[in-house]
Design a protein around this motif. Structure first.
Motif, PDB file in Angstrom:
ATOM      1  N   ASP A 142       0.821  -1.213   0.000  1.00 14.57           N
ATOM      2  CA  ASP A 142       0.000   0.000   0.000  1.00 14.57           C
ATOM      3  C   ASP A 142       0.855   1.263   0.000  1.00 14.57           C
ATOM      4  O   ASP A 142       0.536   2.243  -0.683  1.00 14.57           O
ATOM      5  CB  ASP A 142      -0.928   0.012   1.213  1.00 14.57           C
ATOM      6  N   TYR A 160      -4.212  -5.860  -6.917  1.00 16.97           N
ATOM      7  CA  TYR A 160      -4.272  -4.490  -7.425  1.00 16.97           C
ATOM      8  C   TYR A 160      -3.716  -4.406  -8.839  1.00 16.97           C
ATOM      9  O   TYR A 160      -2.713  -5.054  -9.167  1.00 16.97           O
ATOM     10  CB  TYR A 160      -3.473  -3.556  -6.531  1.00 16.97           C
ATOM     11  N   LYS A 203      -8.483  -2.281  -7.154  1.00 14.91           N
ATOM     12  CA  LYS A 203      -8.374  -3.582  -6.503  1.00 14.91           C
ATOM     13  C   LYS A 203      -9.374  -4.550  -7.117  1.00 14.91           C
ATOM     14  O   LYS A 203     -10.557  -4.234  -7.273  1.00 14.91           O
ATOM     15  CB  LYS A 203      -8.633  -3.459  -5.005  1.00 14.91           C
ATOM     16  N   ASP A 232      -0.004  -6.060  -8.940  1.00 20.68           N
ATOM     17  CA  ASP A 232       0.383  -7.075  -7.963  1.00 20.68           C
ATOM     18  C   ASP A 232       1.000  -8.299  -8.628  1.00 20.68           C
ATOM     19  O   ASP A 232       0.766  -8.570  -9.811  1.00 20.68           O
ATOM     20  CB  ASP A 232      -0.827  -7.490  -7.138  1.00 20.68           C
TER      21      ASP A 232
END
Length: 304
Positions: free
Chosen positions: A19, A36, A31, A87
């Motif tokens: 984050d 993400y 998200k 991600d």
């Protein structure tokens, strides 16, 4: 190689994409159920979604993104999971995983909208898979030097990397430096400054842990899984999805000989050849590819 790029390469796989990193990056994220995704959405009008390929993240579309927004389109570009600033979940990076990512972000960012979809290189395998699963969402598909043909003859280093244990060790040893320093090899019409920017943006994202495992998994489960990938092209052809492909004759990554199989599998494809162009022409020679993109969109729009 300049000092900044050298410093970034030394940081490869040292940072955690969390984050805090996302907040400090200044980018925009969404998200989804599998992590993400970094994205950029700009403009008004008909929607066009840009899907990049194997390793280079969404900056490969810098020039096309700008050109299309200036022409009055709403354009979405994003980083595939495992690269860029998206991600890096631990899973098998198959076309179906990327198709799920694409489905979730378009549901959230383009709710209820049909869109034109573009895929570059491995993005060909991703977007054809997506179209086979969600044809109702796509007005037309445009591919740039696409991966996914079952006639692809992988080079020796790809075969080595596909091997368990040995492939992992080899990829961990040379993967980041090789992918970063060679990502601009086929940018033959760009300035040195432009090439350096291209490599630097790549290296910035490769600093985050999980990049190598993700790209290796993508190599094994998507790039080299060509028999499976070709089935998606066959499905797209059977459903009569409007399809346009551009390919450079001097492509050293997804060699041009594969176009023969593409034309067999997708006989109704609108096919364009860029003489002498390399694999990354969508960045290197955007102005040559742009008219084909605009004409394709215009012709389909007229028939709506």
């Amino acid at each position: 190689m300049d000092e900044k790029l050298s410093a970034l390469l030394k940081q490869a796989e040292t940072l955690t994409l969390d984050d805090r990193a996302r907040k400090e990056s200044g980018y925009t994220f969404i998200k989804t159920g599998i992590g993400y995704t970094r994205y950029e959405l700009k403009g008004e009008g008909q929607a066009v979604v840009l899907t990049h390929g194997y390793a280079t993240p969404y900056h490969i579309y810098d020039k096309l993104f700008s050109a299309l927004t200036e022409k009055g389109f709403k354009v979405l570009r994003f980083d595939l999971l495992g690269r860029g600033m998206s991600d890096r979940p631990v899973l098998d990076y198959t076309p179906e995983v990327f198709a799920r990512q694409l489905d979730e972000i378009t549901d959230a960012l383009l709710p209820g909208e049909k869109f034109f979809l573009c895929g570059s290189s491995m993005g060909g395998s991703v977007t054809t898979c997506f179209c086979s699963l969600h044809p109702e969402k796509v007005k037309g598909l445009m591919l740039f030097a696409p991966a996914g043909m079952d006639t692809f003859k992988p080079p020796f280093y790809m075969k080595l990397c596909s091997l368990p244990v040995l492939g992992d060790a080899l990829f961990n040893l040379i993967g980041t430096k090789t992918l970063t320093t060679r990502c601009a090899d086929q940018l033959w019409h760009c300035t040195d400054e432009d090439k350096n920017y291209y490599m630097t943006e790549f290296a910035k994202c490769a600093r985050y842990k999980g990049f190598l495992k993700s790209t290796l998994s993508s190599l094994r489960n998507t790039i080299l899984n060509t028999k499976h990938d070709t089935e998606s092209y066959i499905a797209v052809a059977k459903m009569k999805m409007p399809l346009m492909v551009i390919w450079g004759t001097n492509d050293q990554t997804m060699p041009f000989y594969q176009h023969t199989r593409l034309l067999e599998v997708c006989p109704d494809v609108e096919f364009h050849v860029l003489e002498g162009a390399g694999h990354d022409f969508i960045y290197d020679e955007t102005q040559k590819a742009l008219p084909f993109v605009l004409n394709f969109i215009e012709n389909i729009s007229k028939g709506e």
